[in-house]
Design an enzyme around this catalytic site. Sequence first.
Site, mmCIF file in Angstrom:
data_model
loop_
_atom_site.group_PDB
_atom_site.id
_atom_site.type_symbol
_atom_site.label_atom_id
_atom_site.label_comp_id
_atom_site.label_asym_id
_atom_site.label_seq_id
_atom_site.Cartn_x
_atom_site.Cartn_y
_atom_site.Cartn_z
ATOM 1 N N GLU A 156 -48.124 35.780 -81.062
ATOM 2 C CA GLU A 156 -49.241 35.042 -80.467
ATOM 3 C C GLU A 156 -48.854 34.581 -79.071
ATOM 4 O OE1 GLU A 156 -52.242 31.436 -81.837
ATOM 5 O OE2 GLU A 156 -50.627 32.107 -83.170
ATOM 6 N N GLY A 157 -49.735 34.849 -78.105
ATOM 7 C CA GLY A 157 -49.493 34.404 -76.737
ATOM 8 C C GLY A 157 -50.528 33.375 -76.335
ATOM 9 N N ASP A 160 -44.826 38.796 -64.387
ATOM 10 C CA ASP A 160 -44.464 38.046 -65.594
ATOM 11 C C ASP A 160 -43.310 38.738 -66.321
ATOM 12 O OD1 ASP A 160 -44.773 35.805 -67.169
ATOM 13 O OD2 ASP A 160 -46.330 36.656 -68.430
ATOM 14 N N GLY A 179 -54.144 35.238 -76.653
ATOM 15 C CA GLY A 179 -54.559 36.081 -77.763
ATOM 16 C C GLY A 179 -53.469 36.308 -78.790
ATOM 17 N N LYS A 180 -53.838 37.029 -79.852
ATOM 18 C CA LYS A 180 -52.915 37.335 -80.940
ATOM 19 C C LYS A 180 -52.744 38.847 -81.051
ATOM 20 C CE LYS A 180 -54.187 33.250 -83.630
ATOM 21 N NZ LYS A 180 -54.759 32.742 -84.899
ATOM 22 N N VAL A 181 -51.546 39.265 -81.495
ATOM 23 C CA VAL A 181 -51.265 40.693 -81.664
ATOM 24 C C VAL A 181 -51.044 40.990 -83.144
ATOM 25 C CG1 VAL A 181 -49.782 42.629 -81.005
ATOM 26 C CG2 VAL A 181 -50.200 40.782 -79.374
#
Length: 316
Positions: free
Chosen positions: A40-41, A161, A44-46
């Site tokens: 999770e960032g 990043d 959003g979520k992966v």
Amino acid sequence: MSSPASAAGQMLSQPNLRVFSFSELKAATRNFRSDTLLGEGGFGKVYKGWLMGINGERTVIAVKKLNSESTQGFQEWQSGINFLGRLSHPNLVKLLGYCLKGVELLLVYEFMAKGSLENHLFGRGSAVQPLPWDVRLKILIGAARGLAFLHASDRKVIYRDFKASNILLDGSYHAKLSDFGLARMGPTASKSHVTTLVMGTDGYAAPEYLATGHLYVKSDVYGFGVVLAEMLTGLRTIDVNRPNGKEKLVEWIKPHLTDRRKLKNVMDSRLEGKYPSRCALQIAEVSLDCLENEPKNRPSMQEFVETLERIDGATT
């Protein structure tokens, strides 16, 4: 900012990418079930998913479900498609396609079996195996090649990043850069830099970017130096639980990077001393070059690729 609908129209002109239906991705991730969550960032979520092929074979995928309520979520979705839809390289995560369904924004990537470099360096528990020295070097060279490719592309892409959590590893520990949500096209011939709102991750961002918002190709090089320092020490770039004066890794590590004896004292204990000390010192010197305060004093990523390959060649 363009709307999701108009953006999608532009994306469809990219023949490399597949347009997935929402129901297809819902089925692939078992309705985004919590046990398929990979990470999770901020935006959003992966999820891990499985696509059924024509012949019944299953392909493992990673599905990023972005937070459609935030402007940044949409921008990250669009950036991912704009950059990874056009760029292809062995050291960039492959974007397979995307989905836009109402407010739902999704990106579909190849699945990276070994997860992130961050997890291997800083994760704890029986499932996390410490990375041996030769694997660390292999990962660094792959990540450096990925950055060098971006910087050499037609419009010099600035990744913005670069950090351990954005370096993903396949089943053979080949490194691939992921997450292009903050990437930007580099400066044009008439400009030396791009000015943007300061975003990124604390501890990895270059000093000139934090001070002025001016973003250079060499700003990525600074982030690469931070990751090198983390790889040598096994310590996070920022950790408020460390002793006073040692919370910020780069600030206190620099004097240790020029002396073999001092370096030995800060090397990652999980290596158990199993590394060539001359090679480690050379990597430490590369890290110092990356961490120069003035962008113009940092060598290019292509130079670093060649240096790392030379170091690797001397130890194999």
